[in-house]
Design a protein around this motif. Structure first.
Motif, PDB file in Angstrom:
ATOM      1  N   CYS A   1      19.647 -24.459 -40.521  1.00 37.19           N
ATOM      2  CA  CYS A   1      18.311 -24.404 -39.933  1.00 37.19           C
ATOM      3  C   CYS A   1      18.072 -25.612 -39.032  1.00 37.19           C
ATOM      4  O   CYS A   1      17.625 -25.478 -37.884  1.00 37.19           O
ATOM      5  CB  CYS A   1      17.315 -24.356 -41.079  1.00 37.19           C
ATOM      6  N   LEU A   2      18.394 -26.808 -39.538  1.00 44.97           N
ATOM      7  CA  LEU A   2      18.233 -28.029 -38.737  1.00 44.97           C
ATOM      8  C   LEU A   2      19.110 -27.971 -37.487  1.00 44.97           C
ATOM      9  O   LEU A   2      18.655 -28.259 -36.381  1.00 44.97           O
ATOM     10  CB  LEU A   2      18.606 -29.252 -39.567  1.00 44.97           C
ATOM     11  N   SER A   3      20.385 -27.567 -37.673  1.00 45.89           N
ATOM     12  CA  SER A   3      21.304 -27.509 -36.527  1.00 45.89           C
ATOM     13  C   SER A   3      20.739 -26.606 -35.457  1.00 45.89           C
ATOM     14  O   SER A   3      20.781 -26.931 -34.267  1.00 45.89           O
ATOM     15  CB  SER A   3      22.662 -26.954 -36.923  1.00 45.89           C
ATOM     16  N   ALA A   4      20.212 -25.449 -35.893  1.00 42.86           N
ATOM     17  CA  ALA A   4      19.713 -24.489 -34.913  1.00 42.86           C
ATOM     18  C   ALA A   4      18.609 -25.124 -34.073  1.00 42.86           C
ATOM     19  O   ALA A   4      18.602 -25.009 -32.844  1.00 42.86           O
ATOM     20  CB  ALA A   4      19.179 -23.256 -35.639  1.00 42.86           C
ATOM     21  N   ILE A   5      17.697 -25.825 -34.739  1.00 42.89           N
ATOM     22  CA  ILE A   5      16.590 -26.453 -34.008  1.00 42.89           C
ATOM     23  C   ILE A   5      17.119 -27.545 -33.087  1.00 42.89           C
ATOM     24  O   ILE A   5      16.742 -27.628 -31.912  1.00 42.89           O
ATOM     25  CB  ILE A   5      15.551 -27.004 -35.001  1.00 42.89           C
ATOM     26  N   TYR A   6      18.012 -28.371 -33.608  1.00 38.93           N
ATOM     27  CA  TYR A   6      18.552 -29.471 -32.789  1.00 38.93           C
ATOM     28  C   TYR A   6      19.281 -28.939 -31.571  1.00 38.93           C
ATOM     29  O   TYR A   6      19.153 -29.483 -30.470  1.00 38.93           O
ATOM     30  CB  TYR A   6      19.500 -30.346 -33.614  1.00 38.93           C
ATOM     31  N   VAL A   7      20.062 -27.880 -31.779  1.00 37.45           N
ATOM     32  CA  VAL A   7      20.818 -27.338 -30.641  1.00 37.45           C
ATOM     33  C   VAL A   7      19.859 -26.821 -29.580  1.00 37.45           C
ATOM     34  O   VAL A   7      20.050 -27.046 -28.382  1.00 37.45           O
ATOM     35  CB  VAL A   7      21.786 -26.236 -31.105  1.00 37.45           C
ATOM     36  N   LEU A   8      18.780 -26.160 -30.021  1.00 40.61           N
ATOM     37  CA  LEU A   8      17.800 -25.646 -29.058  1.00 40.61           C
ATOM     38  C   LEU A   8      17.200 -26.773 -28.224  1.00 40.61           C
ATOM     39  O   LEU A   8      17.092 -26.668 -27.007  1.00 40.61           O
ATOM     40  CB  LEU A   8      16.672 -24.923 -29.793  1.00 40.61           C
TER      41      LEU A   8
ATOM     42  N   GLU B   1      23.004 -34.324 -41.511  1.00 44.50           N
ATOM     43  CA  GLU B   1      21.690 -34.777 -41.968  1.00 44.50           C
ATOM     44  C   GLU B   1      21.306 -34.085 -43.262  1.00 44.50           C
ATOM     45  O   GLU B   1      20.815 -34.716 -44.203  1.00 44.50           O
ATOM     46  CB  GLU B   1      20.634 -34.510 -40.901  1.00 44.50           C
ATOM     47  N   SER B   2      21.561 -32.797 -43.307  1.00 45.72           N
ATOM     48  CA  SER B   2      21.240 -32.052 -44.519  1.00 45.72           C
ATOM     49  C   SER B   2      22.039 -32.585 -45.711  1.00 45.72           C
ATOM     50  O   SER B   2      21.506 -32.814 -46.794  1.00 45.72           O
ATOM     51  CB  SER B   2      21.545 -30.573 -44.284  1.00 45.72           C
ATOM     52  N   PHE B   3      23.316 -32.838 -45.472  1.00 44.53           N
ATOM     53  CA  PHE B   3      24.189 -33.290 -46.557  1.00 44.53           C
ATOM     54  C   PHE B   3      23.829 -34.705 -47.004  1.00 44.53           C
ATOM     55  O   PHE B   3      23.531 -34.949 -48.174  1.00 44.53           O
ATOM     56  CB  PHE B   3      25.644 -33.243 -46.069  1.00 44.53           C
ATOM     57  N   LEU B   4      23.799 -35.640 -46.032  1.00 44.35           N
ATOM     58  CA  LEU B   4      23.508 -37.037 -46.385  1.00 44.35           C
ATOM     59  C   LEU B   4      22.090 -37.167 -46.930  1.00 44.35           C
ATOM     60  O   LEU B   4      21.833 -37.915 -47.869  1.00 44.35           O
ATOM     61  CB  LEU B   4      23.684 -37.948 -45.172  1.00 44.35           C
ATOM     62  N   GLY B   5      21.157 -36.431 -46.309  1.00 45.37           N
ATOM     63  CA  GLY B   5      19.769 -36.526 -46.738  1.00 45.37           C
ATOM     64  C   GLY B   5      19.584 -36.048 -48.161  1.00 45.37           C
ATOM     65  O   GLY B   5      18.810 -36.618 -48.934  1.00 45.37           O
ATOM     66  N   THR B   6      20.333 -34.992 -48.552  1.00 48.40           N
ATOM     67  CA  THR B   6      20.190 -34.473 -49.906  1.00 48.40           C
ATOM     68  C   THR B   6      20.792 -35.426 -50.936  1.00 48.40           C
ATOM     69  O   THR B   6      20.224 -35.648 -51.997  1.00 48.40           O
ATOM     70  CB  THR B   6      20.880 -33.095 -50.010  1.00 48.40           C
ATOM     71  N   PHE B   7      21.946 -35.978 -50.601  1.00 44.32           N
ATOM     72  CA  PHE B   7      22.646 -36.745 -51.634  1.00 44.32           C
ATOM     73  C   PHE B   7      22.384 -38.247 -51.579  1.00 44.32           C
ATOM     74  O   PHE B   7      22.532 -38.930 -52.582  1.00 44.32           O
ATOM     75  CB  PHE B   7      24.151 -36.474 -51.558  1.00 44.32           C
ATOM     76  N   TYR B   8      22.044 -38.792 -50.419  1.00 43.56           N
ATOM     77  CA  TYR B   8      21.892 -40.249 -50.341  1.00 43.56           C
ATOM     78  C   TYR B   8      20.520 -40.694 -49.856  1.00 43.56           C
ATOM     79  O   TYR B   8      20.246 -41.867 -49.770  1.00 43.56           O
ATOM     80  CB  TYR B   8      22.964 -40.853 -49.427  1.00 43.56           C
ATOM     81  N   GLY B   9      19.657 -39.786 -49.465  1.00 46.49           N
ATOM     82  CA  GLY B   9      18.322 -40.181 -49.009  1.00 46.49           C
ATOM     83  C   GLY B   9      18.244 -40.274 -47.491  1.00 46.49           C
ATOM     84  O   GLY B   9      19.259 -40.425 -46.805  1.00 46.49           O
ATOM     85  N   ALA B  10      17.012 -40.202 -47.004  1.00 48.75           N
ATOM     86  CA  ALA B  10      16.798 -40.081 -45.559  1.00 48.75           C
ATOM     87  C   ALA B  10      17.197 -41.334 -44.795  1.00 48.75           C
ATOM     88  O   ALA B  10      17.710 -41.257 -43.690  1.00 48.75           O
ATOM     89  CB  ALA B  10      15.337 -39.748 -45.290  1.00 48.75           C
ATOM     90  N   SER B  11      16.977 -42.528 -45.389  1.00 50.59           N
ATOM     91  CA  SER B  11      17.230 -43.747 -44.613  1.00 50.59           C
ATOM     92  C   SER B  11      18.731 -43.970 -44.415  1.00 50.59           C
ATOM     93  O   SER B  11      19.153 -44.369 -43.334  1.00 50.59           O
ATOM     94  CB  SER B  11      16.582 -44.950 -45.282  1.00 50.59           C
ATOM     95  N   VAL B  12      19.521 -43.678 -45.452  1.00 53.41           N
ATOM     96  CA  VAL B  12      20.974 -43.791 -45.304  1.00 53.41           C
ATOM     97  C   VAL B  12      21.441 -42.881 -44.183  1.00 53.41           C
ATOM     98  O   VAL B  12      22.250 -43.257 -43.331  1.00 53.41           O
ATOM     99  CB  VAL B  12      21.685 -43.406 -46.628  1.00 53.41           C
ATOM    100  N   CYS B  13      20.868 -41.694 -44.185  1.00 60.93           N
ATOM    101  CA  CYS B  13      21.240 -40.687 -43.200  1.00 60.93           C
ATOM    102  C   CYS B  13      20.967 -41.191 -41.780  1.00 60.93           C
ATOM    103  O   CYS B  13      21.805 -41.072 -40.889  1.00 60.93           O
ATOM    104  CB  CYS B  13      20.454 -39.440 -43.527  1.00 60.93           C
ATOM    105  N   THR B  14      19.773 -41.806 -41.580  1.00 67.50           N
ATOM    106  CA  THR B  14      19.447 -42.313 -40.255  1.00 67.50           C
ATOM    107  C   THR B  14      20.391 -43.431 -39.851  1.00 67.50           C
ATOM    108  O   THR B  14      20.896 -43.468 -38.734  1.00 67.50           O
ATOM    109  CB  THR B  14      17.997 -42.842 -40.234  1.00 67.50           C
ATOM    110  N   PHE B  15      20.632 -44.353 -40.802  1.00 66.77           N
ATOM    111  CA  PHE B  15      21.542 -45.463 -40.516  1.00 66.77           C
ATOM    112  C   PHE B  15      22.902 -44.940 -40.071  1.00 66.77           C
ATOM    113  O   PHE B  15      23.448 -45.365 -39.056  1.00 66.77           O
ATOM    114  CB  PHE B  15      21.748 -46.324 -41.769  1.00 66.77           C
ATOM    115  N   VAL B  16      23.439 -44.014 -40.864  1.00 67.42           N
ATOM    116  CA  VAL B  16      24.780 -43.523 -40.577  1.00 67.42           C
ATOM    117  C   VAL B  16      24.816 -42.842 -39.217  1.00 67.42           C
ATOM    118  O   VAL B  16      25.697 -43.124 -38.396  1.00 67.42           O
ATOM    119  CB  VAL B  16      25.249 -42.559 -41.696  1.00 67.42           C
TER     120      VAL B  16
END
Lengths: 287, 330
Positions: A15-22, A251-266
């Protein structure tokens, strides 16, 4: 890790990928053809969100019609901006960057004046969930991914198999030679502008429905478009698709398992490294 | 400022001398005004505002130096933040004397610039913009996430002033004024020297400059390091002036504002960033009631300036001055 969680991660990622690609496709299209860095891209997404809010939320037009309709309305309405603002910045990368930041600011705060700055919700179109044994999938995300996929397919077919698509690809590759072949630059610009804004508006409508709607909601899609386009290579259309998939799923993977801030950093760190070592992106062409 | 070709005839020497005299007089007059006005206008709000103005003209000058090298940095506020946090935390947690802490803050900013400079200054224009943008966001996220050290999104409040005497806003104004004159003087000296001309040459034709033996990357790194230290000065002074810092002050909006000051003021002339700082810091404060409209108007001004007036206010001024001089000499 169990199956249910994995499925959820995959659905959210799609779902996220679809929006980002658009969002990113429009951004990269404008850059590739007109050399315009559209910092106001997120604002067009915001306008798309508000269009859906009125069409679906207020006037009760059926959702499946309201979504494409809001994209079309925003795109054609924005032709005024194309004439008044964008036309001065074609083929001027640096000026466009700052001028369009100004446009972004103007639209954003006009939005605040008209709609106030609080967050509102577009009523959900689908509230039911799909349940296959213990795997629970919200239907709206699947539908969003589906609609985005349909749009992307239409875009791909248009670019690949129609005369105008061919002309647009030619213009993106080399404007001067394209013009020498009799392709009108201004017509291509307008067409690309319409398509790009329509896709951004549609992404904004879908994004606004899943998350929330406010005049400031454009910032995140813009940031994501940036990252996606840099990942894939600026101006590269397949690159935008690949970048969107990578970013959405990670984002979906990192956000689910490590939290949103880790995801942004990475994601930021990866993009910076990529910019340093391969600034033309994964699928771009070095200049 | 003056960009007359080197092959100038003798007859042109006289107006040039006159122009120099005018500029010198203008600068002296300006310095006199900024020194004396607090005794005429004693309004505290105006004093506060002018102090902020001076602080921002340091920052705008820092961005200006980078812009003159041909790069647009969208992450300059991050360096401001690095210097501010370093200085504030040294003073508040380790009780280091202010002057040392301030020095350490400025040093931290310029060392960061020195470290990342050689890597990112090799990138072409648009990639540099993106990298500095990302870098700025990462630094801001560090301020937000490293809660044990920086206090997270709440920021640090109750920052002590440099010394008891600087609790008075008048005294602080003179401190900031001294710093601003020093920093702007430094920038003017750099840009009007041989190095400045080399920098301009490098911006106009990087390959050509390399061919005649200009070590472009090294030169850019030097200027970048100086610019980062310069904005560090603003960060340190601003933190101890407002006595409160938070990550939001050092985000993309502030970096963008600094660039906008340069754009509106004029990107290729030294008075540009200062004019821009006056415009961007001064106008919103005077139009307080219309906060929202004022942003919209700003946006439109940005579009108009970029589309029709790439030289900014400074160019308008220079053109008017040219017209005036032509009439005068006739």
């Amino acid at each position: 890790m169990n199956l249910a969680l994995l499925c959820q991660v995959i659905v959210t990622g799609a779902c996220l990928s679809a929006i980002y690609v658009l969002v990113a496709l429009g951004f990269t299209l404008l850059f590739g053809i007109m050399r315009v860095v559209n910092f106001a891209h997120g604002e067009f997404a915001m306008l798309g969100g508000f269009a859906l809010y009125y069409l679906y939320g207020q006037y009760g037009i059926p959702w499946l019609i309201a979504v494409p309709l809001s994209a079309v309305i925003v795109a054609f309405g924005s032709l005024v901006l194309e004439r008044l603002v964008f036309r001065w910045f074609y083929q001027k990368m640096f000026q466009s960057m700052i001028g369009l930041m100004g446009l972004s600011m103007a639209i954003m705060y006009l939005g605040v004046i008209v709609w106030d700055s609080y967050e509102r919700n577009i009523p959900p179109a689908f509230t039911n969930v799909l349940q296959i044994r213990d795997v629970i999938i919200p239907v709206d995300r699947v539908v969003v991914a589906g609609i985005a996929l349909a749009t992307l397919t239409a875009f791909y077919l248009f670019m690949k198999f129609t005369k105008y698509g061919l002309a647009m690809r030619a213009a993106a590759q080399d404007l001067e030679i394209a013009e020498a072949q009799g392709i009108g630059a201004l017509a291509m610009y307008k067409l690309a502008f319409l398509i790009a804004i329509a896709m951004a508006a549609m992404a904004g409508a879908l994004y606004g429905q899943i998350y929330a709607l406010s005049p400031f909601m454009g910032e995140r899609p813009l940031m994501m478009a940036f990252i996606v386009v840099v990942l894939g290579g600026m101006g590269s259309i397949p690159g935008a698709a690949l970048g969107g998939l990578i970013l959405g799923f990670s984002e979906s993977f990192l956000g689910t398992f490590y939290g949103a801030s880790v995801c942004t950093f990475v994601s930021f760190a990866v993009v910076i490294l990529l910019l340093i070592f391969r600034p033309w992106g994964l699928l771009g062409i070095p200049e | 400022m003056t960009s007359e070709p080197a092959t100038m005839t003798r007859s042109a020497e006289k107006p040039r001398k006159a122009a120099r005299l005018t500029i010198g007089l203008a600068i002296a007059g300006g310095v006199a005004v900024v020194l004396i006005w607090p005794f005429v206008v004693t309004d505290l709000f105006v004093q506060h505002l002018v102090t902020l103005l001076m602080l921002y003209s340091i920052g705008a000058m820092s961005v200006h130096l980078i812009v003159r090298c041909g790069h647009v940095s969208l992450g300059q506020a991050a360096f401001m933040g690095i210097a501010a946090y370093t200085s504030v935390l040294l003073v508040m947690k380790l009780h280091v004397p202010w002057i040392l802490a301030a020095g350490a803050g400025v040093l931290a900013a310029s060392v960061t610039g020195l470290i990342i400079g050689p890597i990112i200054l090799r990138l072409a224009g648009k990639y540099f913009v993106l990298v500095t943008f990302m870098f700025g966001e990462i630094i801001r996220l560090v301020f937000v996430e490293w809660i044990s050290l920086t206090g997270g999104a709440n920021g640090v409040s109750d920052i002590p002033p440099p010394a008891q005497m600087f609790l008075s806003s008048l005294n602080y104004y003179y401190l900031v004024l001294a710093a601003a004159i020093l920093m702007i003087g430094l920038a003017v000296m750099i840009m009007r020297s041989q190095i400045g001309r080399t920098i301009d040459a490098m911006r106009e034709g990087e390959l050509l400059a390399q061919c005649v033996g200009v070590p472009t990357v090294r030169l850019k790194v030097i200027v970048y390091t100086i610019a980062c230290g310069m904005i560090g000065v603003q960060g340190v002074l601003q933190a101890h002036f407002l006595r409160y810092i938070e990550p939001l002050t050092f985000g993309i909006l502030d970096s963008l504002n600094l660039v906008v000051m340069n754009v509106i003021g004029g990107m290729t002339r030294l008075p540009g960033p200062i004019l821009g700082a006056f415009f961007i810091v001064g106008l919103p404060e005077l139009l307080r009631q219309y906060v929202l409209y004022q942003r919209v108007i700003f946006g439109i001004i940005l579009i108009v300036v970029m589309a029709f007036l790439p030289g900014g206010i400074a160019e308008v001024g220079a053109r008017l001055y040219g017209v005036y001089r032509k009439r005068w000499s006739r």
